[in-house]
Design an enzyme around this catalytic site. Structure first.
Site, mmCIF file in Angstrom:
data_model
loop_
_atom_site.group_PDB
_atom_site.id
_atom_site.type_symbol
_atom_site.label_atom_id
_atom_site.label_comp_id
_atom_site.label_asym_id
_atom_site.label_seq_id
_atom_site.Cartn_x
_atom_site.Cartn_y
_atom_site.Cartn_z
ATOM 1 N N ALA A 66 35.930 42.530 43.119
ATOM 2 C CA ALA A 66 36.988 43.359 42.560
ATOM 3 C C ALA A 66 36.543 44.822 42.573
ATOM 4 O O ALA A 66 35.360 45.119 42.722
ATOM 5 C CB ALA A 66 37.308 42.916 41.132
ATOM 6 N N GLY A 112 35.455 38.283 42.784
ATOM 7 C CA GLY A 112 36.865 38.008 42.987
ATOM 8 C C GLY A 112 37.183 37.507 44.385
ATOM 9 O O GLY A 112 38.181 36.807 44.589
ATOM 10 N N GLU A 115 36.476 33.877 44.279
ATOM 11 C CA GLU A 115 37.535 33.287 43.458
ATOM 12 C C GLU A 115 38.841 33.169 44.239
ATOM 13 O O GLU A 115 39.576 32.190 44.100
ATOM 14 C CB GLU A 115 37.719 34.115 42.190
ATOM 15 N N GLU A 135 28.934 38.261 38.748
ATOM 16 C CA GLU A 135 29.466 39.011 37.607
ATOM 17 C C GLU A 135 28.462 39.225 36.474
ATOM 18 O O GLU A 135 28.521 40.246 35.777
ATOM 19 C CB GLU A 135 30.720 38.316 37.060
#
Length: 259
Positions: A66, A112, A115, A135
């Site tokens: 992200a 992300g 994900e 993360e």
């Protein structure tokens, strides 16, 4: 469909979606997530689309995470809303789509990005790809379903190891633990994804959608057996079921209309 951060095109009933932020390693910023939400909705409601391939621009990254700069000063409440909105509009929307989504992982799939790949129904990775959820190195945890989907795919022990160490794994190791379906050379990545979807395209569209719904129900705290029974019954009411049975009896190839 015209987007600033995505390239999208429908060819032969497959929707090709490329995250086109190569200089930023295809990182997911708010604008890109909004465009992904739109294209996922388009796929679900468009009969012409029989399957979707998501990949990243270039050969270095699928999605390298992200866009951290956008939420670096968020409060806890803002962070929670960021995760909820992203999950509902993009990641869960992909997983719950009646159309099969396939991630063609052409490089780094981190945070992300991984994900996003895990929200897809299937994953094909290039040989050089690296996958991970880093993360905790930022003082965060995965917020777009990563703790849940990684556990579903690789099991509790491996998921906790990957998340708490923040270590990347190779695409070969990812295949060994069930995180990706296939590993192929970079030049064969999209063709392998097309090969899978071209087989699915020959099957009854409503039955494919019902099968996806039933499988996903098994991991979403629903009565998976009940959903399967209900969807099984609904299939008997479709023209495609009649066509499939007729084709079987007549020893010919079925021609499904998605009705």
């Amino acid at each position: 469909m015209s987007y600033q951060n995505l390239i999208s095109e429908v060819k032969e009933n497959i929707l090709y979606v490329t995250i086109n932020r190569e200089k930023a390693l295809n990182a997911l910023n708010a604008a890109t997530l909004a465009e992904l939400a739109d294209v996922v909705e388009f796929a679900a409601k468009t009969d012409e689309v029989r399957g979707v391939i998501i990949t990243g621009a270039g050969e270095k990254a699928f999605v390298a995470g992200a866009d951290i700069k956008e939420f670096s000063d968020y409060s806890g409440k803002q962070g929670e809303e960021l995760a909820r909105k992203g999950q509902e509009q993009v990641f869960n929307a992909i997983e719950n789509s009646p159309k099969p989504f396939l991630a063609a992982i052409n490089g780094f799939a981190l945070g992300g990005g991984l994900e996003l790949a895990m929200a897809c129904h299937m994953r094909v990775a290039a040989e050089h790809a690296k996958l991970g959820l880093p993360e905790v190195t930022l003082g965060l945890i995965p917020g777009y379903g990563g703790t849940q989907r990684l556990t579903q795919l690789v099991g509790k022990g491996k998921a906790i190891e990957m998340i708490t160490t923040a270590s990347m794994i190779s695409s070969v190791d990812a295949e060994k633990v069930g995180l990706v379906n296939y590993v192929v050379p970079q030049e064969g990545l999209i063709s392998k994804a097309e090969e899978i979807l071209n087989v699915i395209k020959q099957r009854a569209p409503l039955a494919v959608a019902a099968a996806i719904k039933s499988v996903i129900a098994s991991i979403n705290d629903e009565d998976g057996y009940g959903v399967e029974i209900e969807e099984f019954g609904k299939c008997f009411e479709t023209k495609d079921f009649k066509e499939g049975v007729s084709a079987f009896v007549e020893k010919r190839k079925a021609i499904f209309a998605g009705e």
